[in-house]
Design an enzyme around this catalytic site. Structure first.
Site, PDB file in Angstrom:
ATOM      1  N   TYR A  91      36.343  29.502  40.352  1.00  0.00           N
ATOM      2  CA  TYR A  91      34.917  29.623  40.060  1.00  0.00           C
ATOM      3  C   TYR A  91      34.115  28.779  41.040  1.00  0.00           C
ATOM      4  O   TYR A  91      34.644  27.875  41.685  1.00  0.00           O
ATOM      5  CB  TYR A  91      34.598  29.251  38.607  1.00  0.00           C
ATOM      6  N   CYS A  92      32.831  29.097  41.140  1.00  0.00           N
ATOM      7  CA  CYS A  92      31.908  28.319  41.967  1.00  0.00           C
ATOM      8  C   CYS A  92      30.578  28.228  41.217  1.00  0.00           C
ATOM      9  O   CYS A  92      30.561  28.193  39.988  1.00  0.00           O
ATOM     10  CB  CYS A  92      31.746  28.959  43.347  1.00  0.00           C
ATOM     11  N   ARG A  93      29.472  28.225  41.914  1.00  0.00           N
ATOM     12  CA  ARG A  93      28.157  28.154  41.274  1.00  0.00           C
ATOM     13  C   ARG A  93      27.704  29.515  40.774  1.00  0.00           C
ATOM     14  O   ARG A  93      27.134  29.642  39.696  1.00  0.00           O
ATOM     15  CB  ARG A  93      27.120  27.574  42.232  1.00  0.00           C
TER      16      ARG A  93
END
Length: 130
Positions: A91-93
Site C-alpha cells: 500500500y501507499c498513499r
C-alpha cells in the site's frame, strides 16, 4: 518462397511475443474490501508500505507493516532482500506507487504480490481498525 519466409517470420514473432507476455507476471490490484479481507484472513502476509518516511511521520503506519520507500534510490536493493516466496500486500498513499512497486517486485521474481488499488493508508487504516 519469400511468401513462406514472411509468414514464418510473422508466426515466429507472434509466438515469441506471446511467450514473453505470458512469462511476465502481473501484480494483482485489489480493492479496499478484498485487501482488508485478505489481511484479516492470513496473518502470514507481509504488509509492505512504500510511502516516504515523511508521509509515515505525518500519518503513522499499519501495525506490523514493513516500510521500503518506493521513491528511494535503493528500493530494488531493499526489496531484493525480502523473501520472494512470501505473500505481500503493498500500500501507499493513494494506490499509484503501490501498483508500480508491485510490478517492479513481480518483475524481480516475487511470486505472490498484491497491492491496494484506488485507496491508500488512510482508508486501509480505518477499515483495519473497525
Amino acid at each position: 518462397m519469400k511468401k513462406h519466409i514472411s509468414i514464418s517470420f510473422i508466426i515466429l514473432s507472434l509466438l515469441l511475443f506471446s511467450i514473453q507476455a505470458f512469462s511476465q507476471a502481473k501484480a494483482n490490484g485489489l480493492d479496499l474490501k478484498k485487501t482488508v479481507s485478505l489481511l484479516k484472513s492470513d496473518s502470514n502476509i507481509v504488509i509492505l508500505d512504500v510511502r516516504t518516511p515523511e508521509e509515515i511521520k505525518e500519518t503513522g503506519i499499519i501495525k506490523n507493516a514493513v516500510n521500503i520507500d518506493f521513491k528511494a534510490n535503493d528500493f530494488k536493493t531493499k526489496a531484493s532482500a525480502l523473501d520472494k516466496n512470501k505473500t505481500y500486500v503493498i500500500y501507499c498513499r493513494s494506490g499509484n506507487r503501490a501498483g508500480q512497486a508491485a510490478q517492479v517486485m513481480s518483475d524481480m521474481g516475487f511470486k505472490n504480490i498484491s497491492y491496494l488499488k484506488g485507496a491508500g493508508y488512510a482508508e486501509l487504516s480505518k477499515e483495519l481498525n473497525k
